[in-house]
Enzyme design. Structure first.
Site, PDB file in Angstrom:
ATOM      1  N   ASP A  17       4.351   3.523   4.476  1.00  0.00           N
ATOM      2  CA  ASP A  17       4.194   2.178   3.933  1.00  0.00           C
ATOM      3  C   ASP A  17       3.498   1.256   4.947  1.00  0.00           C
ATOM      4  OD1 ASP A  17       4.959   0.470   1.629  1.00  0.00           O
ATOM      5  OD2 ASP A  17       6.168  -0.612   3.091  1.00  0.00           O
ATOM      6  N   HIS A  58       3.046   2.703  -7.720  1.00  0.00           N
ATOM      7  CA  HIS A  58       4.148   1.818  -8.101  1.00  0.00           C
ATOM      8  C   HIS A  58       3.833   0.335  -7.912  1.00  0.00           C
ATOM      9  CE1 HIS A  58       4.391   2.409  -3.796  1.00  0.00           C
ATOM     10  NE2 HIS A  58       5.091   1.297  -3.711  1.00  0.00           N
ATOM     11  N   ASP A  59       2.713   0.030  -7.278  1.00  0.00           N
ATOM     12  CA  ASP A  59       2.344  -1.364  -7.020  1.00  0.00           C
ATOM     13  C   ASP A  59       1.185  -1.849  -7.890  1.00  0.00           C
ATOM     14  OD1 ASP A  59       4.250  -1.908  -5.081  1.00  0.00           O
ATOM     15  OD2 ASP A  59       2.981  -1.285  -3.423  1.00  0.00           O
ATOM     16  N   ASP A  61       8.773   8.694   0.999  1.00  0.00           N
ATOM     17  CA  ASP A  61       8.264   7.401   1.453  1.00  0.00           C
ATOM     18  C   ASP A  61       8.859   7.050   2.810  1.00  0.00           C
ATOM     19  OD1 ASP A  61       6.612   5.118   0.746  1.00  0.00           O
ATOM     20  OD2 ASP A  61       7.245   5.508  -1.309  1.00  0.00           O
ATOM     21  N   GLU A  98      -0.605   3.849   3.821  1.00  0.00           N
ATOM     22  CA  GLU A  98      -1.001   2.777   2.919  1.00  0.00           C
ATOM     23  C   GLU A  98      -1.720   1.695   3.725  1.00  0.00           C
ATOM     24  OE1 GLU A  98       1.067  -0.373  -0.225  1.00  0.00           O
ATOM     25  OE2 GLU A  98       1.996   0.032   1.723  1.00  0.00           O
TER      26      GLU A  98
END
Length: 578
Positions: A226, A357-358, A120, A282
């Site tokens: 991200d 994860h979100d 990440d 993302e």
């Protein structure tokens, strides 16, 4: 002459086809380190996953059929946002093992198995505990003062106000008052996640060195990036037009900013292009603007390889408010997502995913998580994802058909600050807190972050008190590995089918055969002379397929061992080759 024209036609079609690549054909498995597996002994276990726990269980990921591992943040962090608030890009948080040696061993073990790994990359903001910010905060004359956004307050009738009226993700001002220097700093995501000033070339170079080159030189194979569209802010950070003193979304001034693509191209040119690195960005804002997508992922633009199109996981929700959804919306979304890699739209590439994860668990949102239909629903969604073109992403536990947390949870059981902020906001406004808690249960990020169930007694940690409550022990890997009819073994078979038919299921063209049904999703995948028909019944009723199955079609895969001919069981899916 006809042979020449045929040759030209074939050559033209070949030129329009997407070039093949390892990261397009690979299946990516996301590991959330805090919840995957703890390796510490009973004496030392803290109920928190670690790096050793991951590489000790790489065989599971490989046996499933994944080729690429996406490792969520493990860096030094106060963990306010579970690692997405980084205080040191070049070190490992003690909770995850605390050693670069552990990370190097992980990279080595992944590569030894012929797999790849991506990390990440969180570079829109740092933790307020990062040394860069501490120095920036020390004085208005600090050399790093403009590494972040600092602004003086506004005063109205003697009352102090933030520099502008942007709202943060916590529902309050995106600005945080610093009494020491008498100025505000910008933290769009939270007061503890401070936005970096990407307009400063020193910031960009520090990010390239500390957050990218160090890991690429260590041997990783790329990054999940991200909030990729937030780096460039509109000069002057203007107010959102309003007639009151409230706070409003300033996304128009910090999403797809004026220098966004310039900075991404620079990052590619200076760093990424020097490695065989895969990048997926993302894009957290819903859009149906194909130009925006192509500007990020068009291969000719040399920015990133592909992108997470969040319209797919945004179906059925508006923030923390569940909203009705239908298959017509899904069809439109899937067509748009598939078109990102269409030669007629550009030279980009798309992703396929329903969990990370979100997000909440896909079975609980798009299927039926009751004991009667959980397995069938999970298999149906597996068939959907495995037959869609693009790079396929799975989140840990998805291969088991994991579902949302129990409805008996109290708000104190949730660890995610966004859920807490939403609930507190409803409570402060005198709203319906029972409904707010129900919404959190359906949509909270903690649904995905629960510890992985390795066996019927959980098996996550030697410490029985994990950082998040452990739930649903009946959904576990050990039991499913020995059950030939389990969700886990169905995922294995579908991923095998996908890999052996890459032209169809990774690169093939998508065409919906039916656009009317609100219970069935029926689409065709084609690649040259090859063709398959995918039929998915999204209802809990036995029903007849809305289109005729092609004569002579051969059943290639099915979610149910026994089929009813033209009629489909609840949540049944089939793939026919013809």
């Amino acid at each position: 002459m006809r042979w020449f024209l045929l040759f030209v036609t074939i050559a033209a079609a070949t030129q329009l086809r997407q070039p093949k690549a390892w990261w397009k054909e690979g299946v990516v498995y996301q590991v959330y380190p805090a919840s995957f597996k703890e390796s510490r002994s009973a004496e030392d276990a803290i109920g928190w996953g670690d790096i050793n726990g991951i590489f000790e269980n790489l065989d599971h990921i490989q046996m499933l059929g994944a080729d690429i591992i996406w490792l969520s943040p493990f860096y030094d962090s106060p963990l306010f946002d579970l690692g997405y608030d980084i205080s040191n890009y070049t070190s490992v948080n003690a909770k995850f093992g605390g050693s670069l040696k552990d990370i190097k061993k992980f990279i080595h073990e992944v590569h030894k198995r012929g797999m790849r790994c991506i990390f990440d990359l969180v570079i829109n903001h740092t933790s307020d505990d990062h040394p860069w910010f501490k120095e920036s905060k020390s004085s208005v004359t600090s050399p790093k003062r403009d590494w972040y956004f600092w602004r003086q307050p506004q005063y109205k009738n003697g009352t102090r106000y933030p520099p502008n009226n942007w709202v943060g993700y916590n529902g309050e001002s995106a600005w945080v008052w610093d009494k020491h220097t008498g100025e505000y700093y910008l933290g769009i995501f939270s007061p503890y996640q401070v936005d970096l000033n990407w307009d400063n070339p020193d910031v960009r170079e520090a990010v390239y060195q500390d957050a990218l080159r160090i890991w690429l030189d260590m041997g990783i194979d790329g990054f999940r990036i991200d909030v990729i569209s937030y780096y460039s802010k509109t000069p002057g950070l203007p107010n959102v037009p309003a007639n009151d003193d409230g706070f409003y979304s300033g996304a128009q001034f910090y999403v797809n900013g004026p220098n966004e693509h310039k900075y991404l191209q620079e990052m590619n040119q200076k760093v990424l292009s020097h490695y065989d690195a895969f990048t997926v960005g993302e894009y957290a804002n819903a859009t149906t603007n194909m130009t925006i997508m192509q500007e990020y992922v068009g291969a000719h633009r040399r920015e990133i390889d592909t992108i997470f199109y969040f319209n797919m996981v945004g179906i059925g929700r508006s923030g923390y408010e569940p909203i009705p959804w239908n298959l017509s919306t899904w069809r439109d979304t899937l067509v748009f997502n598939d078109a990102i890699r269409s030669s007629g739209r550009g030279d980009g590439w798309n992703t396929v995913f329903l969990e990370n994860h979100d997000t909440p668990r896909s079975v609980s949102i798009f299927g039926d998580d009751s004991p009667e239909y959980r397995v069938q629903s999970a298999k149906l969604l597996s068939m959907l994802l495995s037959t869609l073109s693009g790079t396929l992403f799975l989140f840990q536990g998805q291969e088991l058909g994991m579902i949302n947390v129990p409805s008996t949870w109290n708000i104190s059981d949730y660890q995610d600050y966004l859920s807490q902020s939403y609930y507190d906001g409803v409570k402060t406004a005198g709203g319906n807190t029972s409904q707010a808690l129900s919404n959190v249960q359906k949509l909270a990020r903690d649904n995905a972050r629960m510890p992985f169930n390795w066996n019927s007694t959980y098996g996550f940690s030697a410490n029985k008190t994990a950082w998040l409550p452990q739930v649903h022990p009946e959904i576990n890997l050990a039991d499913q590995m020995t059950d030939s009819d389990s969700v886990y073994n169905f995922w294995r078979s579908m991923l095998d089918l996908r890999k052996y038919n890459k032209d169809l299921f990774v690169y093939g063209d998508l065409e919906f055969v039916d656009n009317e049904s609100e219970t069935f999703m029926v689409y065709r995948k084609t690649a040259g002379c090859e063709c398959v028909l995918v039929v998915l019944n999204f209802s809990d009723q036995v029903d007849r397929c809305p289109v005729a199955i092609p004569k002579g079609a051969r059943l290639l895969a099915g979610t149910h061992r026994k089929t009813l001919g033209k009629h489909f069981e609840a949540f049944e899916g089939r793939v026919y080759r013809y």
